[in-house]
Motif scaffolding. Structure first.
Motif, PDB file in Angstrom:
ATOM      1  N   VAL A  23      40.762  41.774  25.919  1.00 25.36           N
ATOM      2  CA  VAL A  23      40.093  41.244  27.096  1.00 25.36           C
ATOM      3  C   VAL A  23      40.371  42.169  28.275  1.00 25.36           C
ATOM      4  O   VAL A  23      41.479  42.677  28.429  1.00 25.36           O
ATOM      5  CB  VAL A  23      40.597  39.812  27.416  1.00 25.36           C
ATOM      6  N   ILE A  55      40.431  32.263  26.722  1.00 28.11           N
ATOM      7  CA  ILE A  55      39.645  33.487  26.527  1.00 28.11           C
ATOM      8  C   ILE A  55      40.396  34.453  25.608  1.00 28.11           C
ATOM      9  O   ILE A  55      39.803  35.058  24.715  1.00 28.11           O
ATOM     10  CB  ILE A  55      39.304  34.140  27.877  1.00 28.11           C
ATOM     11  N   PHE A 109      39.001  36.296  21.997  1.00 27.04           N
ATOM     12  CA  PHE A 109      38.745  37.734  21.882  1.00 27.04           C
ATOM     13  C   PHE A 109      40.046  38.463  21.602  1.00 27.04           C
ATOM     14  O   PHE A 109      41.095  38.090  22.118  1.00 27.04           O
ATOM     15  CB  PHE A 109      38.140  38.292  23.185  1.00 27.04           C
ATOM     16  N   GLN A 162      33.106  35.103  33.422  1.00 21.42           N
ATOM     17  CA  GLN A 162      33.312  35.836  32.171  1.00 21.42           C
ATOM     18  C   GLN A 162      31.979  36.319  31.632  1.00 21.42           C
ATOM     19  O   GLN A 162      30.994  35.591  31.627  1.00 21.42           O
ATOM     20  CB  GLN A 162      33.963  34.924  31.141  1.00 21.42           C
ATOM     21  N   GLN A 163      31.975  37.569  31.186  1.00 22.28           N
ATOM     22  CA  GLN A 163      30.837  38.115  30.473  1.00 22.28           C
ATOM     23  C   GLN A 163      31.398  38.847  29.270  1.00 22.28           C
ATOM     24  O   GLN A 163      32.116  39.842  29.420  1.00 22.28           O
ATOM     25  CB  GLN A 163      30.019  39.061  31.345  1.00 22.28           C
ATOM     26  N   ASP A 164      31.127  38.314  28.088  1.00 23.97           N
ATOM     27  CA  ASP A 164      31.698  38.806  26.842  1.00 23.97           C
ATOM     28  C   ASP A 164      33.222  38.799  26.961  1.00 23.97           C
ATOM     29  O   ASP A 164      33.803  37.770  27.218  1.00 23.97           O
ATOM     30  CB  ASP A 164      31.140  40.185  26.482  1.00 23.97           C
ATOM     31  N   ASN A 165      33.863  39.961  26.802  1.00 26.85           N
ATOM     32  CA  ASN A 165      35.328  39.998  26.865  1.00 26.85           C
ATOM     33  C   ASN A 165      35.847  40.522  28.209  1.00 26.85           C
ATOM     34  O   ASN A 165      36.982  40.952  28.306  1.00 26.85           O
ATOM     35  CB  ASN A 165      35.901  40.824  25.710  1.00 26.85           C
ATOM     36  N   THR A 166      35.015  40.444  29.242  1.00 25.28           N
ATOM     37  CA  THR A 166      35.446  40.840  30.585  1.00 25.28           C
ATOM     38  C   THR A 166      35.516  39.607  31.479  1.00 25.28           C
ATOM     39  O   THR A 166      34.548  38.863  31.603  1.00 25.28           O
ATOM     40  CB  THR A 166      34.478  41.866  31.201  1.00 25.28           C
TER      41      THR A 166
END
Length: 92
Positions: free
Chosen positions: A40, A33, A37, A7-11
């Motif tokens: 996503v 997740i 957020f 995961q990187q931020d919302n990805t």
């Protein structure tokens, strides 16, 4: 092959196979997740196989996300196949 989730931020990027052995861990992890957020993005470029049981789980997660206003988007080589499965979900 096991499923690797990064995961990187919302990805969220998946790498490996979505099958009966990996889908429950994915569902739990992805649920956390989604709670963190509002939107996503799920990248499936590195997913080699999506078994029918995993497709059903993804569809159920999508319907649940729509109901709870927790949207996720799918991007990658097989995303069109997934969106076709999502086309007419029973949301009610």
């Amino acid at each position: 092959m096991a499923l690797k989730i990064t995961q990187q931020d919302n990805t969220v990027t998946l790498e490996g196979t979505l099958n009966t052995k990996t889908v429950n861990n994915f569902k739990i992890h992805f649920g956390f997740i989604l709670n963190a957020f509002k939107n996503v993005t799920l990248s499936i470029d590195k997913v080699t196989t999506i078994e029918p049981c995993a497709m059903q789980i993804l569809k159920a997660m999508y319907v649940n996300g729509v109901v709870n206003q927790q949207m996720f988007f799918v991007e990658g080589n097989r995303s069109e196949e997934i969106y076709e499965a999502f086309q007419y979900p029973q949301v009610a």
